[in-house]
Design a protein around this motif. Sequence first.
Motif, PDB file in Angstrom:
ATOM      1  N   VAL A   3       0.839  -1.202   0.000  1.00  0.00           N
ATOM      2  CA  VAL A   3       0.000   0.000   0.000  1.00  0.00           C
ATOM      3  C   VAL A   3       0.873   1.251   0.000  1.00  0.00           C
ATOM      4  N   LEU A   4       1.867   1.280   0.881  1.00  0.00           N
ATOM      5  CA  LEU A   4       2.765   2.428   0.945  1.00  0.00           C
ATOM      6  C   LEU A   4       3.574   2.580  -0.345  1.00  0.00           C
ATOM      7  N   GLY A   5       3.947   1.454  -0.946  1.00  0.00           N
ATOM      8  CA  GLY A   5       4.667   1.511  -2.212  1.00  0.00           C
ATOM      9  C   GLY A   5       3.826   2.119  -3.319  1.00  0.00           C
ATOM     10  N   ILE A   6       2.540   1.763  -3.353  1.00  0.00           N
ATOM     11  CA  ILE A   6       1.630   2.335  -4.352  1.00  0.00           C
ATOM     12  C   ILE A   6       1.528   3.839  -4.167  1.00  0.00           C
ATOM     13  N   VAL A   7       1.465   4.275  -2.904  1.00  0.00           N
ATOM     14  CA  VAL A   7       1.352   5.703  -2.632  1.00  0.00           C
ATOM     15  C   VAL A   7       2.623   6.438  -3.060  1.00  0.00           C
ATOM     16  N   VAL A   8       3.781   5.801  -2.906  1.00  0.00           N
ATOM     17  CA  VAL A   8       5.038   6.405  -3.371  1.00  0.00           C
ATOM     18  C   VAL A   8       4.995   6.616  -4.884  1.00  0.00           C
ATOM     19  N   VAL A   9       4.550   5.595  -5.626  1.00  0.00           N
ATOM     20  CA  VAL A   9       4.445   5.720  -7.081  1.00  0.00           C
ATOM     21  C   VAL A   9       3.440   6.812  -7.437  1.00  0.00           C
ATOM     22  N   GLU A  10       2.362   6.915  -6.671  1.00  0.00           N
ATOM     23  CA  GLU A  10       1.370   7.966  -6.909  1.00  0.00           C
ATOM     24  C   GLU A  10       1.982   9.355  -6.748  1.00  0.00           C
ATOM     25  N   ASP A  11       2.881   9.500  -5.796  1.00  0.00           N
ATOM     26  CA  ASP A  11       3.526  10.802  -5.592  1.00  0.00           C
ATOM     27  C   ASP A  11       4.348  11.219  -6.807  1.00  0.00           C
ATOM     28  N   VAL A  12       5.060  10.254  -7.386  1.00  0.00           N
ATOM     29  CA  VAL A  12       5.836  10.553  -8.584  1.00  0.00           C
ATOM     30  C   VAL A  12       4.887  10.951  -9.716  1.00  0.00           C
ATOM     31  N   PHE A  13       3.831  10.184  -9.863  1.00  0.00           N
ATOM     32  CA  PHE A  13       2.849  10.483 -10.908  1.00  0.00           C
ATOM     33  C   PHE A  13       2.201  11.843 -10.674  1.00  0.00           C
ATOM     34  N   LEU A  14       1.960  12.170  -9.396  1.00  0.00           N
ATOM     35  CA  LEU A  14       1.331  13.448  -9.047  1.00  0.00           C
ATOM     36  C   LEU A  14       2.126  14.616  -9.614  1.00  0.00           C
ATOM     37  N   ALA A  15       3.433  14.602  -9.396  1.00  0.00           N
ATOM     38  CA  ALA A  15       4.262  15.701  -9.882  1.00  0.00           C
ATOM     39  C   ALA A  15       4.236  15.781 -11.409  1.00  0.00           C
ATOM     40  N   LEU A  16       4.350  14.624 -12.076  1.00  0.00           N
ATOM     41  CA  LEU A  16       4.323  14.615 -13.538  1.00  0.00           C
ATOM     42  C   LEU A  16       2.961  15.030 -14.070  1.00  0.00           C
ATOM     43  N   TYR A  17       1.909  14.597 -13.396  1.00  0.00           N
ATOM     44  CA  TYR A  17       0.557  14.903 -13.857  1.00  0.00           C
ATOM     45  C   TYR A  17       0.248  16.390 -13.736  1.00  0.00           C
ATOM     46  N   LEU A  18       0.693  16.994 -12.647  1.00  0.00           N
ATOM     47  CA  LEU A  18       0.487  18.431 -12.498  1.00  0.00           C
ATOM     48  C   LEU A  18       1.237  19.209 -13.574  1.00  0.00           C
ATOM     49  N   ALA A  19       2.438  18.724 -13.911  1.00  0.00           N
ATOM     50  CA  ALA A  19       3.197  19.376 -14.974  1.00  0.00           C
ATOM     51  C   ALA A  19       2.489  19.240 -16.313  1.00  0.00           C
ATOM     52  N   LEU A  20       1.906  18.076 -16.580  1.00  0.00           N
ATOM     53  CA  LEU A  20       1.175  17.839 -17.825  1.00  0.00           C
ATOM     54  C   LEU A  20      -0.127  18.626 -17.857  1.00  0.00           C
ATOM     55  N   LEU A  21      -0.768  18.756 -16.695  1.00  0.00           N
ATOM     56  CA  LEU A  21      -2.087  19.381 -16.625  1.00  0.00           C
ATOM     57  C   LEU A  21      -2.022  20.897 -16.752  1.00  0.00           C
ATOM     58  N   GLN A  22      -0.885  21.485 -16.393  1.00  0.00           N
ATOM     59  CA  GLN A  22      -0.791  22.942 -16.371  1.00  0.00           C
ATOM     60  C   GLN A  22      -1.104  23.584 -17.726  1.00  0.00           C
ATOM     61  N   PRO A  23      -0.478  23.126 -18.836  1.00  0.00           N
ATOM     62  CA  PRO A  23      -0.848  23.725 -20.123  1.00  0.00           C
ATOM     63  C   PRO A  23      -2.279  23.412 -20.537  1.00  0.00           C
ATOM     64  N   VAL A  24      -2.819  22.297 -20.059  1.00  0.00           N
ATOM     65  CA  VAL A  24      -4.211  21.957 -20.368  1.00  0.00           C
ATOM     66  C   VAL A  24      -5.154  22.938 -19.688  1.00  0.00           C
TER      67      VAL A  24
END
Length: 431
Positions: A151-172
């Motif tokens: 569970v904690l490992g999944i949340v760690v991967v989510e954190d990485v995705f969170l940063a990338l997703y916010l970067a992708l979402l900004q121009p959108v």
Amino acid sequence: MHLAETLMALGGAFLAAGLAARLGRRVGLPTIPLFMLAGLLLGPNTPGLALVEDPTEFALLSSLGLILLLFYLGLEFHLDDLIGGGRKLLAAGGIYLLVNVGLGLGFGFALGWGSREAFVLAGVIGISSSAIVTKVLVETGRLGRPESKLVLGIVVVEDVFLALYLALLQPVLSDASGFGEAAQKFGIAFGFLVVLTAVARWGAGLVGRLVETRDDELLIVTFVGLAVLSAGVAEKLGVSDAIGAFMIGLILGSGKAGVRIQKLVHPLRDAFAALFFFTFGLTIDPGDILGVWIPITLAVLVTVFGNLLAGTLSSRIYGFGPQRASFVSLTVLARGEFALILASMAAAAGLDPRITAFVAGYVLILAILGPLAASRSDEFAVLVEKAFGRWLPERPELMTDMPGNDDGEGVDRGDPPKGQNATLEEIGQKG
């Protein structure tokens, strides 16, 4: 408002949020939906006392709560956690994100609210609440078990995705005109991430030495200044302020002072994050939630299905049977802070106003349903085992390679002592 009225409203907001959370904890409810509920009841859209007539008057302090929240998440995340988990962790986290974000994106387009809104809803539905997830792990006393490490490992991967997703979402969200402008804005955001990630990987020691001091007061002043400044610089570059706060937290968390900063920022994060959730509640109109109750209900059903599917598939990588797989699936069901961050960003970008009401109702339901479901995962597992037990045998030999364990420690089935007050350092991952 005049100064006296502003101070009274601010004090009342903190007090109301605290009292609501205390009452909720007596019946085992998490704090996030209760902070929101307090804001809703004392906001301008409900009858009775309106503590604040204009929620924008709390905008700056609410932004500080968001900054400290993301800064804290950055402090907790370590690049070594992701690297140490290996391919299994990436596969498990990737499956979880692919299923849930994919379902969220499909659901968003199916609603027909707009393509930009669909990308926001993909993140809202796809990412769990790390704050509520860790709270569930502590309160269920299962921190030492293999399924909790996943569970904690999944949340760690989510954190990485969170940063990338916010970067992708900004121009959108900025509604860039044409592919060239969108690519330029994403390039700036991604470059910002790459530079700060490189600093976190190889320059964290130097940054740590610049801020480290034995005086707690000076350390607090310094890291708060860095967090707010980084958020401001990110916003100036056209990147989300959340990314700036997260990345400076990642840098400072990798240095020698990281553990001290975690402890010192914790009460600040709790106080101002509570105000962030309270202020979000102020913007909610209960009538608007009733107007989107069908999408909310469908989204909850989609999320439950997605979590059960993704949790089971991820658990099979580690050889978990129905009982452990059910706990993984239901523990990461709650949605919370990230969904509200996206809703705030959508509102600021002028997207469909129904998103705010949708996210409010959706988070309120899942922030309550998630912990309750996780506490009863064993009962659900009995049904799963009767139906699919022969196709989901537990395989202990696969549990030796758990996130953060290279020597088989993951197979320990022991629970922490009852009443143990586990700290974030003891968890070693998320809070």
